[in-house]
Scaffold this motif. Structure first.
Motif, PDB file in Angstrom:
ATOM      1  N   LEU A  66      -8.113  -2.601   4.888  1.00  0.00           N
ATOM      2  CA  LEU A  66      -7.258  -3.323   3.952  1.00  0.00           C
ATOM      3  C   LEU A  66      -6.117  -4.014   4.686  1.00  0.00           C
ATOM      4  O   LEU A  66      -5.805  -5.188   4.419  1.00  0.00           O
ATOM      5  CB  LEU A  66      -6.689  -2.346   2.912  1.00  0.00           C
ATOM      6  CG  LEU A  66      -5.684  -2.927   1.913  1.00  0.00           C
ATOM      7  CD1 LEU A  66      -6.373  -3.894   0.954  1.00  0.00           C
ATOM      8  CD2 LEU A  66      -5.007  -1.803   1.127  1.00  0.00           C
ATOM      9  N   PHE A  86      -1.754  -1.327  -3.944  1.00  0.00           N
ATOM     10  CA  PHE A  86      -2.891  -0.488  -3.564  1.00  0.00           C
ATOM     11  C   PHE A  86      -2.393   0.933  -3.346  1.00  0.00           C
ATOM     12  O   PHE A  86      -1.301   1.150  -2.811  1.00  0.00           O
ATOM     13  CB  PHE A  86      -3.542  -1.003  -2.275  1.00  0.00           C
ATOM     14  CG  PHE A  86      -4.165  -2.367  -2.411  1.00  0.00           C
ATOM     15  CD1 PHE A  86      -5.500  -2.498  -2.765  1.00  0.00           C
ATOM     16  CD2 PHE A  86      -3.416  -3.519  -2.186  1.00  0.00           C
ATOM     17  CE1 PHE A  86      -6.079  -3.757  -2.893  1.00  0.00           C
ATOM     18  CE2 PHE A  86      -3.981  -4.773  -2.305  1.00  0.00           C
ATOM     19  CZ  PHE A  86      -5.314  -4.893  -2.661  1.00  0.00           C
ATOM     20  N   ALA A 100      -7.987   2.202   4.534  1.00  0.00           N
ATOM     21  CA  ALA A 100      -6.647   1.624   4.691  1.00  0.00           C
ATOM     22  C   ALA A 100      -6.571   0.616   5.831  1.00  0.00           C
ATOM     23  O   ALA A 100      -5.981  -0.465   5.682  1.00  0.00           O
ATOM     24  CB  ALA A 100      -5.628   2.734   4.892  1.00  0.00           C
ATOM     25  N   VAL A 160       3.537  -1.198   3.955  1.00  0.00           N
ATOM     26  CA  VAL A 160       3.181   0.171   3.588  1.00  0.00           C
ATOM     27  C   VAL A 160       4.483   0.830   3.136  1.00  0.00           C
ATOM     28  O   VAL A 160       5.460   0.867   3.894  1.00  0.00           O
ATOM     29  CB  VAL A 160       2.567   0.941   4.777  1.00  0.00           C
ATOM     30  CG1 VAL A 160       2.348   2.413   4.416  1.00  0.00           C
ATOM     31  CG2 VAL A 160       1.247   0.290   5.202  1.00  0.00           C
ATOM     32  N   ASP A 200      -3.874   4.801  -1.888  1.00  0.00           N
ATOM     33  CA  ASP A 200      -5.028   5.526  -1.348  1.00  0.00           C
ATOM     34  C   ASP A 200      -5.153   6.897  -2.017  1.00  0.00           C
ATOM     35  O   ASP A 200      -4.222   7.410  -2.630  1.00  0.00           O
ATOM     36  CB  ASP A 200      -4.998   5.607   0.173  1.00  0.00           C
ATOM     37  CG  ASP A 200      -3.751   6.249   0.734  1.00  0.00           C
ATOM     38  OD1 ASP A 200      -3.106   7.038   0.028  1.00  0.00           O
ATOM     39  OD2 ASP A 200      -3.419   5.969   1.898  1.00  0.00           O
ATOM     40  N   VAL A 227      -2.040  -6.989   2.237  1.00  0.00           N
ATOM     41  CA  VAL A 227      -0.891  -6.091   2.196  1.00  0.00           C
ATOM     42  C   VAL A 227       0.109  -6.485   3.279  1.00  0.00           C
ATOM     43  O   VAL A 227      -0.269  -6.680   4.436  1.00  0.00           O
ATOM     44  CB  VAL A 227      -1.337  -4.625   2.397  1.00  0.00           C
ATOM     45  CG1 VAL A 227      -0.151  -3.722   2.693  1.00  0.00           C
ATOM     46  CG2 VAL A 227      -2.081  -4.134   1.166  1.00  0.00           C
ATOM     47  N   LEU A 241       0.863  -1.182   0.000  1.00  0.00           N
ATOM     48  CA  LEU A 241       0.000   0.000   0.000  1.00  0.00           C
ATOM     49  C   LEU A 241       0.894   1.225   0.000  1.00  0.00           C
ATOM     50  O   LEU A 241       1.848   1.314   0.783  1.00  0.00           O
ATOM     51  CB  LEU A 241      -0.890   0.007   1.247  1.00  0.00           C
ATOM     52  CG  LEU A 241      -1.675   1.308   1.536  1.00  0.00           C
ATOM     53  CD1 LEU A 241      -2.682   1.603   0.438  1.00  0.00           C
ATOM     54  CD2 LEU A 241      -2.372   1.194   2.896  1.00  0.00           C
ATOM     55  N   THR A 242       0.612   2.180  -0.874  1.00  0.00           N
ATOM     56  CA  THR A 242       1.390   3.413  -0.896  1.00  0.00           C
ATOM     57  C   THR A 242       0.479   4.613  -0.703  1.00  0.00           C
ATOM     58  O   THR A 242      -0.736   4.535  -0.909  1.00  0.00           O
ATOM     59  CB  THR A 242       2.217   3.529  -2.189  1.00  0.00           C
ATOM     60  OG1 THR A 242       3.161   4.605  -2.052  1.00  0.00           O
ATOM     61  CG2 THR A 242       1.330   3.767  -3.405  1.00  0.00           C
ATOM     62  N   HIS A 243       1.087   5.731  -0.320  1.00  0.00           N
ATOM     63  CA  HIS A 243       0.366   6.944   0.062  1.00  0.00           C
ATOM     64  C   HIS A 243       0.948   8.116  -0.700  1.00  0.00           C
ATOM     65  O   HIS A 243       2.156   8.185  -0.935  1.00  0.00           O
ATOM     66  CB  HIS A 243       0.524   7.164   1.571  1.00  0.00           C
ATOM     67  CG  HIS A 243      -0.232   8.317   2.132  1.00  0.00           C
ATOM     68  ND1 HIS A 243      -1.603   8.407   2.063  1.00  0.00           N
ATOM     69  CD2 HIS A 243       0.183   9.438   2.790  1.00  0.00           C
ATOM     70  CE1 HIS A 243      -1.997   9.520   2.676  1.00  0.00           C
ATOM     71  NE2 HIS A 243      -0.926  10.163   3.103  1.00  0.00           N
TER      72      HIS A 243
END
Length: 352
Positions: free
Chosen positions: A229, A193, A226, A238, A195, A235, A160-162
């Motif tokens: 998830l 994924f 998040a 992160v 966000d 995941v 998961l990345t932001h």
């Protein structure tokens, strides 16, 4: 043996273009539907572009500012670099004030200033070579970080990345997205994924668009999804970037990073911060000393120019938050990886 990365396939976007006369910046406010470059003919235009998020991402801001110094030099007459430095200093200060939190901005300007002070009568050429070096070195660093970060990820993992940490935020390839690009290329990352990253929607407007350009399948989620998830097991990591990394390993990054790190720790997942060593600020002891930029509260009050909030409602709009080092599993830079960061581990890699 680790599979070689096909950079021609996974590194197609360039947000910063120097044409020898002016700086061209891909206007990230208009993506993903309009790909348009803004031409900057002077340093104040570059400062405005940084301030107004035409160009964004800590490394890209630093690179743009370096070219802004080259543009400022066009209007100055001086016998040598030291004489030019005094005249150029107000322009450097205006560039530095454009975004206060990203340490790369001040770092790039300090590097340009240092090159100028020792330059002779060819000081304009010296400035141009230094700006080009900053850009070239960033691209090489990103590719190195991609390989180092991907090596930490078990094959088949979900990430998961932001915010946006890709080519758009750098000279190319990206920091956290560079790890994701490398991980996908090597078969280590099975699912990606991203966000939304409100209120500027860098995840939905920029990150998934970038990955789409490279043929990397990514699933967009709401910011508020998040934790759900992370709970459901899709995941393992992160993976985020940084705007400033402190001497104790605390990290300032896009608002929302802190809560992702908290949730990851609760659910037994790992957090990787990926940033060039120019983002490391050993002069700042901890996150408590970081100035957190706040933007216009109006950015929270509407979408695409249309107001969605009742009149009279107040809003608070910090752009960054600080994630404590205790919540971070690895900091990846081109100089190496700091696992379980603390002050001692940071000093071991970056010195005092």
């Amino acid at each position: 043996m680790t599979e070689a990365i096909d950079y021609a396939r996974y590194d197609r976007i360039r947000p910063i273009r120097w044409n020898g006369e002016s700086l061209e910046l891909l206007d990230q406010r208009k993506l993903p539907f309009v790909e348009e470059y803004m031409r900057c003919a002077g340093s104040d235009a570059v400062a405005m572009a940084i301030r107004e998020l035409v160009v964004r991402g800590a490394p890209a801001i630093g690179i743009a500012a370096a070219w802004g110094v080259v543009l400022a030099a066009r209007t100055v007459e001086a016998a040598d670099g030291a004489a030019a430095a005094a005249v150029l200093e107000p322009a450097l200060q205006r560039l530095n004030a454009a975004r206060p939190t990203a340490v790369n901005l001040a770092w790039a300007l300090a590097r340009m200033r240092a090159a100028l002070l020792i330059a002779g009568d060819d000081w304009r050429a010296v400035l141009e070579r230094e700006a080009q070096a900053i850009e070239t070195e960033d691209l090489a660093a990103n590719r190195r970080m991609g390989e180092l970060g991907a090596a930490l990820i078990a094959p088949g993992s979900g990430v998961l990345t932001h915010c946006n940490t890709g080519s758009l935020a750098t000279a190319g390839f990206g920091t956290a997205l560079g790890v994701i690009r490398a991980g996908v290329a090597q078969g280590r990352i099975g699912k990606v994924f991203a966000d939304e990253t409100r209120p500027w929607m860098q995840g939905s407007r920029l990150t998934v668009w970038e990955l789409q350009q490279d043929g990397i399948d990514a699933t967009l989620i709401a910011d508020s999804a998040a934790s759900h998830l992370l709970k459901n097991g899709e995941v393992e990591w992160v993976v985020v970037g940084a705007d400033r990394i402190c001497a104790n390993g605390d990290v300032a990054n896009k608002i929302g990073t802190y809560q992702l790190a908290i949730s990851a720790r609760f659910h037994g997942k790992k957090v990787m911060v990926v940033a060039p060593s120019s983002t490391v600020d050993m002069a700042t002891p901890s996150g408590d000393a970081i100035e957190i930029e706040e933007r216009d509260p109006g950015e929270l009050l509407g979408v695409n120019g249309g107001r969605t909030v009742a009149e009279g409602v107040r809003a608070w709009n910090p752009v960054f938050d600080v994630t404590p080092a205790a919540l971070i599993d690895a900091i990846v830079t081109e100089k190496g990886v700091v696992e379980r960061p603390d002050a001692e581990a940071m000093r071991a890699l970056f010195g005092g």
